[in-house]
Motif scaffolding. Structure first.
Motif, short mmCIF file in Angstrom:
data_model
loop_
_atom_site.label_atom_id
_atom_site.label_comp_id
_atom_site.label_asym_id
_atom_site.label_seq_id
_atom_site.Cartn_x
_atom_site.Cartn_y
_atom_site.Cartn_z
N LYS A 97 40.30 60.15 -46.65
CA LYS A 97 40.08 58.55 -46.57
C LYS A 97 40.99 57.81 -45.73
CE LYS A 97 37.15 57.88 -50.56
NZ LYS A 97 37.23 57.34 -52.02
N GLY A 98 42.28 58.82 -45.90
CA GLY A 98 43.60 58.13 -45.36
C GLY A 98 43.50 58.58 -43.70
N ALA A 99 42.94 59.59 -43.46
CA ALA A 99 42.85 59.98 -42.01
C ALA A 99 41.54 59.12 -41.38
CB ALA A 99 42.07 61.56 -41.89
N ALA A 100 40.65 58.69 -42.00
CA ALA A 100 39.68 57.73 -41.54
C ALA A 100 40.25 56.54 -41.18
CB ALA A 100 38.53 57.55 -42.34
N LEU A 101 41.09 55.99 -42.35
CA LEU A 101 41.99 54.72 -42.09
C LEU A 101 42.83 54.66 -40.74
CD1 LEU A 101 42.72 51.94 -43.01
CD2 LEU A 101 44.38 53.20 -44.19
N LEU A 102 43.49 55.82 -40.55
CA LEU A 102 44.40 55.90 -39.54
C LEU A 102 43.70 55.99 -38.22
CD1 LEU A 102 46.77 58.59 -40.99
CD2 LEU A 102 47.33 56.31 -40.44
N HIS A 103 42.44 56.62 -38.15
CA HIS A 103 41.59 56.59 -36.91
C HIS A 103 41.30 55.20 -36.54
CE1 HIS A 103 41.51 60.74 -35.69
NE2 HIS A 103 41.24 61.22 -36.87
N GLU A 104 40.87 54.57 -37.43
CA GLU A 104 40.17 53.12 -37.53
C GLU A 104 41.48 52.07 -36.93
OE1 GLU A 104 39.01 51.84 -41.27
OE2 GLU A 104 37.37 53.06 -41.10
N GLU A 105 42.83 52.61 -37.22
CA GLU A 105 43.85 51.78 -36.89
C GLU A 105 44.51 52.23 -35.59
OE1 GLU A 105 45.26 49.22 -38.29
OE2 GLU A 105 43.66 49.40 -39.90
N GLY A 106 43.87 53.30 -34.86
CA GLY A 106 44.09 53.69 -33.51
C GLY A 106 44.82 54.86 -33.20
N ALA A 107 44.97 55.77 -34.23
CA ALA A 107 45.85 56.79 -34.36
C ALA A 107 45.25 57.81 -33.23
CB ALA A 107 46.16 57.59 -35.70
N ARG A 108 45.91 58.54 -32.47
CA ARG A 108 45.43 59.46 -31.60
C ARG A 108 44.81 60.58 -32.07
NH1 ARG A 108 48.35 62.30 -28.00
NH2 ARG A 108 50.28 61.49 -28.54
N GLU A 109 45.69 61.22 -32.97
CA GLU A 109 45.47 62.48 -33.86
C GLU A 109 45.86 62.44 -35.06
OE1 GLU A 109 47.13 65.84 -31.48
OE2 GLU A 109 45.33 66.01 -30.10
N VAL A 110 45.30 63.15 -36.01
CA VAL A 110 45.92 62.92 -37.55
C VAL A 110 45.93 64.48 -38.04
CG1 VAL A 110 45.07 62.05 -39.79
CG2 VAL A 110 44.51 60.82 -37.86
N TYR A 111 47.05 64.77 -38.50
CA TYR A 111 47.32 66.02 -39.23
C TYR A 111 47.53 65.91 -40.50
CZ TYR A 111 48.13 67.96 -34.44
OH TYR A 111 47.82 68.49 -32.90
N ALA A 112 47.16 66.94 -41.22
CA ALA A 112 47.60 66.97 -42.74
C ALA A 112 48.34 68.11 -43.08
CB ALA A 112 46.20 66.75 -43.46
N CYS A 113 49.18 68.04 -44.14
CA CYS A 113 49.86 69.02 -44.74
C CYS A 113 50.34 68.86 -46.17
CB CYS A 113 51.33 69.34 -43.86
SG CYS A 113 52.30 68.12 -43.98
N CYS A 114 50.38 69.89 -46.87
CA CYS A 114 50.93 69.51 -48.43
C CYS A 114 51.47 71.12 -48.40
CB CYS A 114 49.13 69.58 -49.08
SG CYS A 114 48.35 70.91 -49.20
N THR A 115 52.04 71.06 -49.85
CA THR A 115 52.57 72.16 -50.24
C THR A 115 51.52 72.92 -51.07
OG1 THR A 115 54.63 71.14 -50.87
CG2 THR A 115 54.37 73.18 -51.80
N HIS A 116 50.70 72.42 -51.87
CA HIS A 116 49.77 73.25 -52.69
C HIS A 116 48.37 73.02 -52.37
CE1 HIS A 116 53.44 73.68 -55.28
NE2 HIS A 116 53.31 72.22 -55.51
N ALA A 117 47.70 74.26 -51.99
CA ALA A 117 46.14 74.23 -51.39
C ALA A 117 45.28 74.42 -52.72
CB ALA A 117 46.03 75.25 -50.26
N VAL A 118 45.06 73.34 -53.58
CA VAL A 118 44.10 73.67 -54.68
C VAL A 118 42.92 73.93 -54.21
CG1 VAL A 118 43.46 72.48 -56.90
CG2 VAL A 118 45.86 72.28 -56.18
#
Length: 375
Positions: free
Chosen positions: A293-314
């Protein structure tokens, strides 16, 4: 509770691969980076890219050495040196013993390889009724024992196994017992949000203490109160610390509201990401609802690309479907808990925490400074 955003100033380039611990977003020039933060927030450089249909093998392929502010990481975090040969044992007759539970034996073996040690011999079985049996196959009398066991799925079973391992070490006259818990199950149950709720994180901490553990090493606890069980203060302070790694990059905030367990709704973005490459950072990805949902919002706000990273891959269902839907350019995680092969997807990159945990274990054993690792 708020997510956060960082925007890198003009001219600041960020090297390749990123893993961190604040619940935040980072806008940066073109590529991601690896950083080390203080306290319990841990991430290191050893990485592997998941390119389906070929299966992922951690530790193989070309090693990458991230660069922070123009300098390479310390030698003990340099994955290329670890891949060439293990670190020689610091003590010919060391009283340090390293044992692995069944939750993440691959990570335990990597840690042992870095430390130049053999994993201790231990027998762990399940009886027909599901009860756990543990027997140490070598003496630990007077030894400094480290037990590597993340309490990931199946959480209760892995937790009970850890407790029984601790009890076995205590009954075998170990001098000290340290629980190395890269992923701390129940960490999110750190406060009461409604009446008549338990604080399971505190309960688990009490169980571990009563079992006989002297110290716990954990990677990126969900929040500070997992150590002291205090009210939630959000992730702003951690994001500010993270921003300093990018030459005091400015902050932006994603406001989100949680309506139930594993249900998050992103409300709005405070800050500018238009035309920028955004990197969303969180301590864990469970069902991936918040990240997507955060990535979708960022795209709506004009971000060119969106990456995600986290410590724990549940990666609880339907996380994989959400993460591979095309909203995210890359998803970067660590191996604090094992990622099943069925959960590999082309955008996935896995970083290893083995070197950092191995170095931390040595320093704890030697009574040396641990905080200096993060300087």
């Amino acid at each position: 509770m708020a997510s956060l955003a960082l925007t890198s100033p003009p001219g600041v380039k960020v090297p390749s691969h990123l893993a961190s611990s604040s619940s935040s977003l980072i806008s940066r020039s073109s590529i991601s980076f690896t950083t080390i933060e203080s306290g319990s927030r841990i991430c290191v450089s050893n990485s592997a890219k998941c390119n389906l249909p070929k299966a992922l093998t951690l530790g193989n392929g070309n090693a990458s050495i991230p660069i922070i502010n123009g300098t390479t990481l310390p030698k003990y975090l340099d994955s290329s040196s670890r891949l060439e040969k293990p670190v020689s044992s610091r003590r010919a007759n060391t009283k340090l013993k390293l044992f692995s539970g069944t939750a993440n034996p691959a990570l335990s073996q990597e840690i042992a390889w870095y430390m130049g040690l053999e994993l201790g011999k231990i027998s762990i079985k399940r009886f027909a009724d599901g009860e756990v049996y543990v027997q140490l196959k070598e003496s630990v009398r007077g030894c400094d024992v480290f037990l590597v066991q993340p309490t990931c799925t199946p959480t209760n079973e892995n937790l009970m196994e850890l407790l029984i391992m601790v009890d076995a070490c205590r009954r075998a006259s170990a001098k000290k017992v340290t629980a190395v818990i890269p992923y701390f199950g129940y960490a999110r149950a750190d406060r009461k949000t409604q009446g008549r709720e338990s604080i399971a994180a505190k309960l688990v901490a009490n169980l571990i203490t009563e079992a006989g553990v002297d110290r716990v090493l954990a990677c990126d606890l969900h929040s500070g109160q997992s150590m002291v069980v205090s009210p939630d203060v959000g992730g702003v302070a951690r994001a500010r610390a993270f921003a300093k790694k990018l030459s005091d990059a400015p902050l932006a905030i994603v406001d989100k509201r949680r309506h139930g367990h594993n249900v998050a709704e992103v409300m709005n973005l405070i800050g500018d990401v238009k035309g920028k490459v955004a990197v969303m950072v969180d301590d864990m990805i469970d069902t991936a609802g918040t990240i997507v949902k955060g990535a979708a919002l960022l795209h709506e706000e004009g971000a060119r690309e969106v990456y995600a990273c986290c410590t724990h891959a549940v990666f609880s269902p339907p996380a994989i479907e959400r993460l591979s839907s095309g909203l995210l350019q890359e998803v970067i995680v660590t191996n604090t808990l094992p990622v099943a092969e069925k959960n590999y997807f082309p955008q996935l990159t896995i970083l290893s925490v083995a070197n950092l945990l191995g170095e931390t274990i040595w320093r704890v054993h030697d009574d040396s400074s641990v905080s200096s690792i993060f300087l």
